[in-house]
Design an enzyme around this catalytic site. Structure first.
Site, mmCIF file in Angstrom:
data_model
loop_
_atom_site.group_PDB
_atom_site.id
_atom_site.type_symbol
_atom_site.label_atom_id
_atom_site.label_comp_id
_atom_site.label_asym_id
_atom_site.label_seq_id
_atom_site.Cartn_x
_atom_site.Cartn_y
_atom_site.Cartn_z
ATOM 1 N N LYS A 120 0.816 -1.216 0.000
ATOM 2 C CA LYS A 120 0.000 0.000 0.000
ATOM 3 C C LYS A 120 0.851 1.269 0.000
ATOM 4 O O LYS A 120 0.387 2.325 -0.427
ATOM 5 C CB LYS A 120 -0.970 -0.013 1.181
ATOM 6 C CG LYS A 120 -2.054 -1.068 1.017
ATOM 7 C CD LYS A 120 -3.091 -1.013 2.109
ATOM 8 C CE LYS A 120 -4.253 -1.950 1.818
ATOM 9 N NZ LYS A 120 -3.884 -3.379 1.957
HETATM 10 C C1 PLP Z 1 -4.546 -4.454 1.245
HETATM 11 C C2 PLP Z 1 -3.767 -5.718 1.112
HETATM 12 C C3 PLP Z 1 -4.128 -6.733 0.196
HETATM 13 C C4 PLP Z 1 -5.380 -6.652 -0.666
HETATM 14 O O1 PLP Z 1 -5.305 -5.679 -1.665
HETATM 15 P P1 PLP Z 1 -6.635 -5.172 -2.429
HETATM 16 O O2 PLP Z 1 -6.208 -4.035 -3.268
HETATM 17 O O3 PLP Z 1 -7.592 -4.772 -1.331
HETATM 18 O O4 PLP Z 1 -7.170 -6.321 -3.212
HETATM 19 C C5 PLP Z 1 -3.302 -7.851 0.087
HETATM 20 N N1 PLP Z 1 -2.197 -7.982 0.860
HETATM 21 C C6 PLP Z 1 -1.823 -7.048 1.762
HETATM 22 C C7 PLP Z 1 -0.610 -7.274 2.579
HETATM 23 C C8 PLP Z 1 -2.591 -5.881 1.926
HETATM 24 O O5 PLP Z 1 -2.206 -4.958 2.829
#
Ligand code: PLP
Length: 478
Positions: A120
């Protein structure tokens, strides 16, 4: 480039406004009016470093930001990542923020070298700089309010800390996020950061935030802003690494196209890959990988999108039943027919169910495939990749790797197509799962996290009350 709402209820807007709006005012999600076809540029782009590539891709979507300004925003965003040198057998020579390494049967795209060790950061570092840029000189403020079960909150805090004109209020359920995740948030004591520890659950926190945003007079009076993955700028930042990973993998394997396996919750990350495919990146398939919360896997197998109960798993950032970005795919699937999309969303709100018919060849989509991995398979994958290849996978990444290896074994991906698995978090964020899989907690260590231990922390305890949240935000935005 202009942006319209999936629900068709707003006039087209330019990029900067689309980013500040987040969710479209008619309740829909924003999408560009068209996707540029970049096939004639792939050859030259394949030689670019990460920040140069990010700039070239983003400038196709950010019409109302001058190139020089965009360049500075991009450079600043990726300078916050640890530059990682490639492995010895790799042709690439410069250090880059998101390396791709071959590991046994798959290629692992490491997206966790940012400040909070989760993918993120790639989008939220960019979004923080973009918000600050758009606000600068406008005399306006932005007050971001977000509920988190762990990863989103810390990435948002690190993307927005110290940014001029911006405050960030992050609600986490007290005592219900992992100790590492809590420390990553509360050790940031910048004046513009408010960590709010709710006496309640994540659902309580989310309900409180929703209530605040749905009070439109309050929202407008307090300039509330959102940073969840419905924000188009987050998707855009993520499109870049699909190009980057495909280029590195094609260079290494001489294949003509690649497949991706993406651990999925809100469908934001995998949707970015979908955009890359629409633009002409040679993608064979994108695998939507879920844990036991498998609404999307069931959908891509059967055409039935039906809400279930959320079960807690080892990969908490994927413990989601209703995937907010799914609406973007559905809109494209309906040939950009807003009326049909609105009807489907209204049906879903009323019945908790949408049913679609498969097209030619029995599949719903030319690119998207799916699979799921339960807790046992996730733990077995972590154990096996450590034993066989000396590589420690976090539980989210392991779900994607489990789905990819299963697809290779069953022939769903043919052996000549290289598979890139997105590594979405550093294993040190999830030491309990690593210890459970391998018996060795010392495998889940990282200097960035060790450095946080013993730092001063700050958080504000608050009852799980919508009224109290409104009062708190009001008090701290005066
Ligand atoms: C947020 C997150 C996901 C999922 O991503 P999306 O965009 O919501 O599908 C997967 N792995 C980790 C470690 C995350 O923080």
């Amino acid at each position: 480039m202009r942006y319209t709402s999936t629900r068709g209820g707003i006039e087209p807007v330019e990029f900067k406004l689309a980013v500040m709006m987040g969710l479209a005012r008619d309740g829909g999600l924003l999408l560009p009016e068209s996707f540029p076809d970049v096939r004639d540029r792939l050859q030259s782009w394949s030689r670019l470093g990460y920040a140069d590539l990010a700039f070239e891709i983003m400038r196709l979507f950010t019409g109302d930001i001058p190139d020089g300004d965009l360049r500075r925003i991009v450079d600043r965003s990726y300078a916050a990542f640890d530059p990682v040198p490639p492995a010895l057998d790799e042709p690439w020579t410069g250090a880059e923020p998101v390396p791709v390494r071959q590991c046994g049967p798959v290629h692992v795209l490491e997206l966790y070298h940012g400040p909070t060790l989760a993918f993120k950061d790639v989008a939220l570092q960019f979004l923080g700089n973009l918000f600050e840029y758009v606000l600068s000189g406008s005399g306006k403020a932005l007050n971001v309010v977000v509920a988190t079960s762990g990863d989103t909150g810390s990435a948002a805090i690190h993307g927005l800390r110290g940014k001029k004109g911006i405050r960030v209020f992050v609600l986490h359920p007290a005592g219900r996020v992992s100790p590492v995740q809590a420390l990553q948030m509360t050790s940031v004591i910048d004046d513009n950061v408010f960590n709010i520890a709710i006496d309640g659950t994540f659902d309580d926190a989310q309900r409180m935030v929703k209530a605040l945003f749905s009070d439109l007079p309050f929202k407008d009076a307090h300039s509330l802003g959102a940073v969840n993955s419905i924000n188009w700028a987050r998707i855009l930042a993520q499109v870049v690494y699909y190009f980057y990973a495909a280029f590195r993998t094609i260079e290494r394997t001489k294949a003509s196209e690649v497949a991706f396996s993406v651990p999925t919750g809100n469908f934001g990350d995998v949707f970015a890959g979908y955009v890359a495919a629409q633009m002409g990146l040679p993608v064979r398939n994108l695998f939507v990988a879920t844990n036991e919360n498998d609404i999307l896997d069931r959908f891509f197998r059967t055409g039935v999108y039906a809400r279930g109960e959320v079960v807690p798993t080892l990969s908490p950032s994927m413990d989601i039943q209703v995937a907010s970005n799914f609406e973007r795919w559905l809109y494209l699937h309906f040939g950009c027919d807003c009326g049909r999309l609105r009807d489907a969303m209204a049906d879903f709100a009323a019945t908790g169910r949408i049913e679609l018919k498969a097209g030619e060849g029995g599949s719903l989509d030319p690119w998207l495939r799916s699979g799921s991995a339960d807790t046992a398979s996730t733990l077995a994958t972590i154990r096996r990749f450590h034993a066989d290849f000396g590589r420690v996978l976090d539980p989210h990444t392991a779900v994607g790797v489990a789905v990819a290896t299963e697809a290779l074994a069953s022939g769903a991906i043919d052996g000549s197509t290289p598979v890139v698995c997105l590594a979405t978090a550093h294993p040190a964020k999830f030491p309990d799962a690593i210890a459970r899989a391998t018996g060795d907690r010392s495998l889940a260590v990282c200097a960035r996290i060790e450095a946080l231990k013993g730092l001063p922390t700050r958080s504000y305890p608050l009852a799980a009350s919508e009224r109290e949240l409104a009062d708190f935000v009001d008090l701290h935005t005066r």
